[in-house]
Design an enzyme around this catalytic site. Sequence first.
Site, PDB file in Angstrom:
ATOM      1  N   SER A 264      -2.537   0.733   9.276  1.00 53.55           N
ATOM      2  CA  SER A 264      -1.848   0.350   8.047  1.00 53.55           C
ATOM      3  C   SER A 264      -2.643  -0.768   7.391  1.00 53.55           C
ATOM      4  O   SER A 264      -3.633  -1.247   7.947  1.00 53.55           O
ATOM      5  CB  SER A 264      -0.429  -0.122   8.351  1.00 53.55           C
ATOM      6  OG  SER A 264      -0.495  -1.377   9.004  1.00 53.55           O
ATOM      7  N   LYS A 265      -2.151  -1.168   6.221  1.00 54.56           N
ATOM      8  CA  LYS A 265      -2.879  -2.168   5.443  1.00 54.56           C
ATOM      9  C   LYS A 265      -3.136  -3.448   6.235  1.00 54.56           C
ATOM     10  O   LYS A 265      -4.101  -4.154   5.989  1.00 54.56           O
ATOM     11  CB  LYS A 265      -2.080  -2.515   4.190  1.00 54.56           C
ATOM     12  CG  LYS A 265      -2.392  -1.583   3.047  1.00 54.56           C
ATOM     13  CD  LYS A 265      -1.806  -2.111   1.764  1.00 54.56           C
ATOM     14  CE  LYS A 265      -1.676  -0.984   0.760  1.00 54.56           C
ATOM     15  NZ  LYS A 265      -0.500  -1.079  -0.053  1.00 54.56           N
ATOM     16  N   ARG A 266      -2.222  -3.711   7.180  1.00 55.34           N
ATOM     17  CA  ARG A 266      -2.424  -4.982   7.875  1.00 55.34           C
ATOM     18  C   ARG A 266      -3.660  -4.957   8.771  1.00 55.34           C
ATOM     19  O   ARG A 266      -4.138  -6.000   9.205  1.00 55.34           O
ATOM     20  CB  ARG A 266      -1.116  -5.377   8.563  1.00 55.34           C
ATOM     21  CG  ARG A 266      -0.912  -5.088   9.930  1.00 55.34           C
ATOM     22  CD  ARG A 266       0.531  -5.162  10.372  1.00 55.34           C
ATOM     23  NE  ARG A 266       0.759  -4.009  11.218  1.00 55.34           N
ATOM     24  CZ  ARG A 266       0.233  -3.915  12.404  1.00 55.34           C
ATOM     25  NH1 ARG A 266      -0.484  -4.890  12.908  1.00 55.34           N
ATOM     26  NH2 ARG A 266       0.414  -2.824  13.121  1.00 55.34           N
ATOM     27  N   HIS A 267      -4.226  -3.783   9.019  1.00 64.51           N
ATOM     28  CA  HIS A 267      -5.481  -3.722   9.777  1.00 64.51           C
ATOM     29  C   HIS A 267      -6.697  -3.961   8.883  1.00 64.51           C
ATOM     30  O   HIS A 267      -7.809  -4.110   9.368  1.00 64.51           O
ATOM     31  CB  HIS A 267      -5.640  -2.344  10.436  1.00 64.51           C
ATOM     32  CG  HIS A 267      -4.640  -2.084  11.514  1.00 64.51           C
ATOM     33  ND1 HIS A 267      -3.546  -1.272  11.337  1.00 64.51           N
ATOM     34  CD2 HIS A 267      -4.578  -2.529  12.790  1.00 64.51           C
ATOM     35  CE1 HIS A 267      -2.842  -1.239  12.457  1.00 64.51           C
ATOM     36  NE2 HIS A 267      -3.442  -1.987  13.349  1.00 64.51           N
ATOM     37  N   GLY A 268      -6.490  -3.944   7.579  1.00 63.22           N
ATOM     38  CA  GLY A 268      -7.611  -4.094   6.637  1.00 63.22           C
ATOM     39  C   GLY A 268      -7.523  -3.013   5.584  1.00 63.22           C
ATOM     40  O   GLY A 268      -6.466  -2.422   5.391  1.00 63.22           O
TER      41      GLY A 268
END
Length: 507
Positions: A264-268
Amino acid sequence: MTTKRTRVRFAPSPTGLLHVGNARTALYNWLFARHTGGDFLLRIEDTDLERSEVRYEAQLLEDMRWLGLDWDEGPGQPGEPEVGNFGPYRQSERLALYAEHTERLLAEGKAYRCFCTTEELEIERKQAAAEHGSQVYSGRCRNLLPTEIEKNLAEGKHFAVRLRIEDRPLRFHDLVRGPVEFAAETVSDPVLVRSASGVSAGIPVYNYVVTVDDALMEITHVIRGDDHLSNTPKQVAIYEAFDWAVPEFAHLSTILGADRERLSKRHGATSIATFREMGYLPEALVNYLALLGWGAEDGKTETFTLEELTRAFTLERVTPSPAIFDFEKLNWLNRHYLKLAAPERVVALTWRYFADRLPAQDAATGAIQDWFARLVAVFAPYVDCLEQLPAKTAFVFGFDAEAARMSEENAEVLAVDSAQTVLGELAGRVRAHTGVVIPETFKVWMNEIKAASGAKGKDLFHPVRIALTGAHSGPDFDKLLPLIEGGAVLGLGIASVRERVERFVGV
Ligand code: GLU
């Protein structure tokens, strides 16, 4: 024996940006079609009118083109009509077709009208969950008498359309996972068309329209993410109700982050548009996406062009195990392709990151163009993606001398006794020199300064580097000097070697 021409489709919903998971699905479909000499279709699943947006569709088509994934059938180029004989390729334009098919299922008794209200279904669900833990629909409206149906319709009651599921296992073959079987009760009687207020024909659901479309578009292989695995038995039941041949399925494993959570976005960065913005090359992304769940036969080759992938790709080599998104590997591939890319292409792609330092490429003089090409050639090998170049090259444009002198590492270098002698000797030579300082001259000077100051190695070079660049490591002087001296004469506000050295002498 004649084998059927393969036909596959990528069927995105234009409700957001194309992210790596869907891009991989698109790529695998494309590779499969190209490898087998079949057709690749693009179908826009925009029946979710509230969440679908035209701008997402436009972006999606652009991202596909950028990745090099052309389609044989689907929406046309901007402003052009769609291509293919199986259209329309937007689901929102196929509603009449779905309604026709619903009529057929109702007439044949394969589907029925369900008049249960949301509240009734909710009560039933709670009761069922309390009694036996299962939450399937009871089938209350399955066997309504024709008179009851007429009465309900006459009263204007809203209804959903449900498929009548027979009590037998639903089986299909998955090319990645092998045979798959679901018990009929896990599917119960699925809703095909939602009950809607105000209109007699409600909105058909994803499982229904996708099946009608895949069948009418003569799709032979459904290749998609495994988040759709549990939808597949419902779709198989729909094929069977219409007496349609069930296609082959291939469900691709989930993509996870390094922490094994769903990517998800929190991984980049996760959207193709973002990677593009950051200065990743499409060939690097395509290569990387191909390796997310597929591997070469020799088990080791990692770099593939799209043509090489097309030759090598088979579904047999797609793994059912989750794929871990490895940003380092993507960076490695991007560096690889940046080195292979034509220099003028890299320069053209990089220009936009320097909008606040340089005129636009087409407005820049030939001299600025040449200088910038040199800058990019020197530094591009040291970045993962092109957006890192402004930071990487910032010192060429200028740096804060005061801050550079104060940094702990630099202060230590400059505190060595010989440092001021070295810089003083250098300043004397630059002052006495006219014209730009070329590497050959500089080399002679450094030898003279070595002899005059007795400093050598680090003690000789580090103070000079700090004066010129603000740090004691960086590219060779041979590469650096033309950038600094060349830049200084271009009117870009870049300080010359002389100005740089002056800031470090006698302080
Ligand atoms: N619109 C669906 C999605 O984006 C398509 C699923 C399918 O390929 O059947 O997930």
